[in-house]
Design a protein around this motif. Structure first.
Motif, PDB file in Angstrom:
ATOM      1  N   LEU A 169       0.859  -1.187   0.000  1.00 31.29           N
ATOM      2  CA  LEU A 169       0.000   0.000   0.000  1.00 31.29           C
ATOM      3  C   LEU A 169       0.893   1.234   0.000  1.00 31.29           C
ATOM      4  O   LEU A 169       1.527   1.551   1.002  1.00 31.29           O
ATOM      5  N   ASP A 170       0.946   1.926  -1.125  1.00 31.64           N
ATOM      6  CA  ASP A 170       1.869   3.044  -1.275  1.00 31.64           C
ATOM      7  C   ASP A 170       1.594   4.160  -0.273  1.00 31.64           C
ATOM      8  O   ASP A 170       2.511   4.677   0.368  1.00 31.64           O
ATOM      9  N   ASP A 171       0.332   4.557  -0.138  1.00 29.84           N
ATOM     10  CA  ASP A 171      -0.002   5.674   0.742  1.00 29.84           C
ATOM     11  C   ASP A 171      -1.397   5.469   1.310  1.00 29.84           C
ATOM     12  O   ASP A 171      -2.401   5.746   0.631  1.00 29.84           O
ATOM     13  N   PRO A 172      -1.508   4.980   2.549  1.00 28.75           N
ATOM     14  CA  PRO A 172      -2.842   4.734   3.112  1.00 28.75           C
ATOM     15  C   PRO A 172      -3.675   6.002   3.241  1.00 28.75           C
ATOM     16  O   PRO A 172      -4.903   5.964   3.223  1.00 28.75           O
ATOM     17  N   ARG A 173      -3.006   7.165   3.319  1.00 32.82           N
ATOM     18  CA  ARG A 173      -3.742   8.420   3.494  1.00 32.82           C
ATOM     19  C   ARG A 173      -4.372   8.916   2.193  1.00 32.82           C
ATOM     20  O   ARG A 173      -5.059   9.932   2.176  1.00 32.82           O
ATOM     21  N   ALA A 174      -4.170   8.170   1.121  1.00 28.10           N
ATOM     22  CA  ALA A 174      -4.822   8.514  -0.143  1.00 28.10           C
ATOM     23  C   ALA A 174      -6.264   8.016  -0.179  1.00 28.10           C
ATOM     24  O   ALA A 174      -7.035   8.406  -1.067  1.00 28.10           O
ATOM     25  N   GLY A 175      -6.626   7.174   0.761  1.00 29.29           N
ATOM     26  CA  GLY A 175      -7.954   6.574   0.777  1.00 29.29           C
ATOM     27  C   GLY A 175      -8.909   7.251   1.736  1.00 29.29           C
ATOM     28  O   GLY A 175      -8.721   8.396   2.149  1.00 29.29           O
ATOM     29  N   ALA A 176      -9.967   6.523   2.103  1.00 33.67           N
ATOM     30  CA  ALA A 176     -11.006   7.062   2.970  1.00 33.67           C
ATOM     31  C   ALA A 176     -11.472   5.998   3.949  1.00 33.67           C
ATOM     32  O   ALA A 176     -11.303   4.791   3.723  1.00 33.67           O
ATOM     33  N   VAL A 177     -12.071   6.453   5.046  1.00 35.14           N
ATOM     34  CA  VAL A 177     -12.711   5.580   6.037  1.00 35.14           C
ATOM     35  C   VAL A 177     -14.218   5.749   5.890  1.00 35.14           C
ATOM     36  O   VAL A 177     -14.719   6.884   5.843  1.00 35.14           O
ATOM     37  N   ARG A 178     -14.921   4.644   5.808  1.00 34.13           N
ATOM     38  CA  ARG A 178     -16.388   4.684   5.710  1.00 34.13           C
ATOM     39  C   ARG A 178     -16.988   3.835   6.832  1.00 34.13           C
ATOM     40  O   ARG A 178     -16.460   2.768   7.145  1.00 34.13           O
ATOM     41  N   MET A 179     -18.086   4.301   7.397  1.00 36.08           N
ATOM     42  CA  MET A 179     -18.748   3.540   8.456  1.00 36.08           C
ATOM     43  C   MET A 179     -20.262   3.688   8.333  1.00 36.08           C
ATOM     44  O   MET A 179     -20.769   4.758   8.008  1.00 36.08           O
ATOM     45  N   SER A 180     -20.954   2.582   8.584  1.00 35.45           N
ATOM     46  CA  SER A 180     -22.415   2.622   8.687  1.00 35.45           C
ATOM     47  C   SER A 180     -22.833   1.807   9.906  1.00 35.45           C
ATOM     48  O   SER A 180     -22.156   0.850  10.289  1.00 35.45           O
ATOM     49  N   VAL A 181     -23.929   2.216  10.514  1.00 33.71           N
ATOM     50  CA  VAL A 181     -24.515   1.487  11.639  1.00 33.71           C
ATOM     51  C   VAL A 181     -25.924   1.079  11.231  1.00 33.71           C
ATOM     52  O   VAL A 181     -26.765   1.932  10.905  1.00 33.71           O
ATOM     53  N   LEU A 182     -26.170  -0.234  11.215  1.00 34.11           N
ATOM     54  CA  LEU A 182     -27.488  -0.758  10.865  1.00 34.11           C
ATOM     55  C   LEU A 182     -28.253  -1.094  12.134  1.00 34.11           C
ATOM     56  O   LEU A 182     -27.709  -1.714  13.058  1.00 34.11           O
ATOM     57  N   ARG A 183     -29.504  -0.702  12.177  1.00 35.31           N
ATOM     58  CA  ARG A 183     -30.374  -0.969  13.338  1.00 35.31           C
ATOM     59  C   ARG A 183     -31.696  -1.525  12.823  1.00 35.31           C
ATOM     60  O   ARG A 183     -32.437  -0.841  12.121  1.00 35.31           O
ATOM     61  N   GLY A 184     -31.944  -2.793  13.145  1.00 36.32           N
ATOM     62  CA  GLY A 184     -33.160  -3.418  12.639  1.00 36.32           C
ATOM     63  C   GLY A 184     -33.199  -3.486  11.126  1.00 36.32           C
ATOM     64  O   GLY A 184     -34.269  -3.423  10.512  1.00 36.32           O
ATOM     65  N   GLY A 185     -32.009  -3.594  10.507  1.00 40.60           N
ATOM     66  CA  GLY A 185     -31.942  -3.670   9.058  1.00 40.60           C
ATOM     67  C   GLY A 185     -31.954  -2.331   8.361  1.00 40.60           C
ATOM     68  O   GLY A 185     -31.767  -2.265   7.140  1.00 40.60           O
ATOM     69  N   GLU A 186     -32.152  -1.237   9.109  1.00 36.23           N
ATOM     70  CA  GLU A 186     -32.172   0.096   8.540  1.00 36.23           C
ATOM     71  C   GLU A 186     -30.904   0.847   8.922  1.00 36.23           C
ATOM     72  O   GLU A 186     -30.321   0.612   9.982  1.00 36.23           O
ATOM     73  N   GLU A 187     -30.492   1.778   8.072  1.00 44.09           N
ATOM     74  CA  GLU A 187     -29.282   2.547   8.324  1.00 44.09           C
ATOM     75  C   GLU A 187     -29.567   3.639   9.360  1.00 44.09           C
ATOM     76  O   GLU A 187     -30.321   4.584   9.091  1.00 44.09           O
TER      77      GLU A 187
END
Length: 312
Positions: free
Chosen positions: A198-216
């Motif tokens: 991985l040349d530069d990890p800071r070139a990417g992004a962090v994504r997160m989702s929290v699902l509750r009862g199947g809904e975001e």
């Protein structure tokens, strides 16, 4: 995703190997490596040679036939950095009556670094993360994790969920250890992406989702370019006064913090993905009792795996 993986084979033996979960979906053991702590005692050049040797190894196990384990063991410690993104500084100010503390550390030469977990309390993909029973406001904190050897060299990258109690830390900054260090409060993705891939990890992004009862219930994304401090500088600060003979994992802080009206609930599913590094999925449980199995799993890795919360 290709990376270094800790696992138990069909005979229950714990191994460290090079895994691939989207190509051949196999894992090949690293030659003469007893555990992750053993691997992290070695210089980066040697680790790279071992990975190359494993790539050419014919002996392989299917990933479906092994028990995937957290990528830390032995005396390896997990540490974390705080207030390393603008959003983190804002969020700490929202929850605390001592907002100036966070403003000052954000701009200071010395970063905020704190102990997060011993190896045996870390959970991995598919296992539950926990929130404290005595906390009213809890959040997942998705972070790029640095896997660092005993020689202060970054050897790989991973995904960390630094689960935190905002209500406890917000009540008093001196309560930080209680807000951060508890059973189920630290999750690491199973795969460690080698630094040379991985040349530069800071070139990417962090994504997160929290699902509750199947809904975001929540979703967020942040560019790793927003990380205020260089990963190498965080490592240098950590190793400045601490010996780490079994290496260390250093989470670099989060740039995704929900507003104050969001808190994790039992059975929420937290999904985290970091570009080029990997992913992590965990279901939330509440209270220490649901994580009691971690104690027995120290000596019996086969006890690990997804499990439902125990009844009250």
């Amino acid at each position: 995703m290709r990376g270094i993986l800790r696992y138990a084979d069909a005979d229950g033996r714990v191994r460290v190997g090079l895994g691939d979960d989207d190509g051949e979906a196999v894992v090949r053991p690293l030659p003469d490596v007893r555990d992750m702590a053993d691997l992290l005692r070695r210089p980066l050049a040697e680790i790279r040679e071992l990975a190359a040797a494993a790539s050419g190894e014919r002996l392989a196990a299917r990933l479906a036939d092994v028990a995937v384990l957290p990528p830390v063991d032995g005396g390896t410690e997990v540490w974390a950095g705080g207030v390393t993104y603008e959003r983190s500084r804002e969020a700490r100010g929202e929850e605390s009556d001592s907002a100036d503390l966070y403003d000052r550390v954000y701009d200071a030469d010395r970063p905020e670094l704190f102990f997060k977990s011993v190896a045996w309390r870390v959970v991995t993909d598919g296992e539950p993360t926990g929130v404290r029973a005595d906390s009213a406001l809890d959040v997942p904190e998705p972070e790029l994790a640095l896997f660092v050897n005993a020689h202060a060299e970054i050897v790989g990258y991973g995904v960390c969920d630094d689960v935190s109690s905002r209500s406890i830390e917000g009540e008093n900054a001196l309560y930080l250890p209680q807000a951060k260090v508890y059973a189920g409060g630290c999750a690491l993705g199973a795969f460690v992406r080698p630094v040379w891939e991985l040349d530069d990890p800071r070139a990417g992004a962090v994504r997160m989702s929290v699902l509750r009862g199947g809904e975001e219930a929540f979703t967020g994304e942040v560019a790793l370019a927003g990380l205020r401090r260089r990963p190498e500088d965080l490592v240098s600060s950590l190793f400045d006064c601490y010996p780490f003979p079994d290496g260390a994992v250093l989470a670099t802080g989060t740039g995704i913090v929900p507003d104050m009206d969001f808190t994790l609930q039992e059975d929420d599913v937290v999904d985290i993905e970091i570009t080029g590094v990997g992913s992590l999925r965990n279901t939330v449980v509440r209270g220490q009792r649901a994580l009691d199995w971690l104690v027995a799993a120290r000596s019996e890795p086969a006890l690990r795996g997804p499990r439902a919360p125990l009844p009250e």
